[in-house]
Scaffold this active site. Structure first.
Site, short mmCIF file in Angstrom:
data_model
loop_
_atom_site.label_atom_id
_atom_site.label_comp_id
_atom_site.label_asym_id
_atom_site.label_seq_id
_atom_site.Cartn_x
_atom_site.Cartn_y
_atom_site.Cartn_z
CB SER A 87 1.41 17.56 -18.50
OG SER A 87 2.75 17.91 -18.81
CB CYS A 88 4.59 18.44 -13.80
SG CYS A 88 3.89 19.65 -12.66
N GLY A 89 1.66 16.92 -12.89
CA GLY A 89 0.99 16.19 -11.82
C GLY A 89 1.16 16.81 -10.45
#
Length: 322
Positions: free
Chosen positions: A155-157
């Site tokens: 989910s860190c992009g």
């Protein structure tokens, strides 16, 4: 000094049995059709664990809170050691001078920086929810790598290419992967892991990670509400016993195989990762980049091999059906 495995277990369970800390009873209304009755149910405990790091020269030590993770209590020292190993903070068990619980609420802890769990209510035993790891004085620490989500989570992009590049900078040296296992042995693993899941039997709510040899013998298992915590506990036990990197075991996952779990396996030297669920696209890229065997959807006598099919041995042929 680092306590041995017996000392760790005795320390973690001295004031309250491990089983009591990993599960808790609750009352539920149990329905069957249009009838209901009150009954007891057993839940897997989920509590925050704050990890503090002590580092620096002997005459100028510093303490920093580096992470809070939600976990099932038990094997906390192994969890912390595995976390530091898989995050690239330590590479040898001699890097760790001492692991200990810190007594008191998070707001009272002796950290030089604000506590990451200061606003959390620590249930049951707050003194068992904060662990400090004191590194040896000669161990250098990269403060940039102490930020928990610097590239590891899905989910860190950060794009896959950047994640793989970052992983190359911290992973251990490459080695020739010679670990092989038969298809028959692979198919036997889910039942063996399930039979060893003691806490899952009582709660139905935990992930498990197991370490098997090429003959299918289960060498160790850890359970936790977090799949990444279960892996950290497993690898932490090997690390504290000075048995890493682990080149002669496979890692079996009760759920899916994500990038983060492949990263942890890589940092621990694991040559093969097997899961009952699906791998992510980035997990497959990690397996290909670092020549790890990756097996997914292991159910009954069926499984998919996403990388390293030549290391699955047996009397069978491969038919293309694209």
């Amino acid at each position: 000094m680092i306590p041995n495995q017996r000392e760790i277990l005795e320390d973690e369970t001295s004031s309250r049995p491990l089983r009591d800390r990993s599960t808790v009873e609750t009352l539920v209304s149990r329905f069957k059709g249009d009838e209901a009755h009150t009954a007891k149910d057993v839940l897997a405990v989920e509590e925050p664990l704050e990890i503090q790091l002590g580092y620096g020269p002997a005459d100028s030590r510093r303490t920093k809170s580096i992470s809070v993770t939600m976990r099932t209590p038990g094997h906390d020292f192994e969890l912390v050691a595995g976390f530091l190993l898989t995050e690239g903070v330590v590479s040898d068990y001699a890097d760790i001078g001492e692991i200990s619980y810190v007594a008191g609420r998070a707001s009272d802890l002796r950290s030089e920086e604000p506590s990451l769990s200061e606003d959390l209510i620590l249930p049951y035993q707050p003194e068992r929810n904060v662990v400090r790891v004191d590194l040896a004085p000669d161990v250098s620490v990269s403060l940039a790598n102490l930020e928990r989500n610097f590239y590891t989570t899905s989910s860190c992009g950060i794009c896959g290419k950047a994640s793989l590049l970052a992983l190359r900078t911290v992973c251990p040296p490459r080695y020739l992967n010679r670990f092989q296992v038969s298809a028959h042995v692979l198919c036997s693993l889910p039942d063996k892991l399930r039979a060893a899941q003691e806490v899952f039997d009582r709660t139905g709510g935990l992930h498990a990670s197991g370490m098997f040899d090429a003959e299918g013998h289960l060498h160790s298992i850890r359970e936790d509400v977090g799949r990444h915590n279960a892996v950290d506990k497993l690898l932490g036990a090997e690390f504290l016993a000075d048995r890493t990197p682990v080149h002669d075991r496979l890692l079996f996952l009760s759920g899916r195989a994500s990038f983060e779990l492949l990263q942890k396996a890589l940092m621990g030297g694991i040559p093969m990762v097997v899961s009952v669920g699906a791998p992510s696209s980035l997990a497959v890229q990690v397996a290909k980049e670092f020549d790890m065997t990756l097996v997914g959807f292991l159910r009954g006598d069926h499984f998919n091999v996403y990388q390293g099919a030549e290391r699955i041995v047996g009397d069978f042929g491969v038919k293309e059906n694209l």
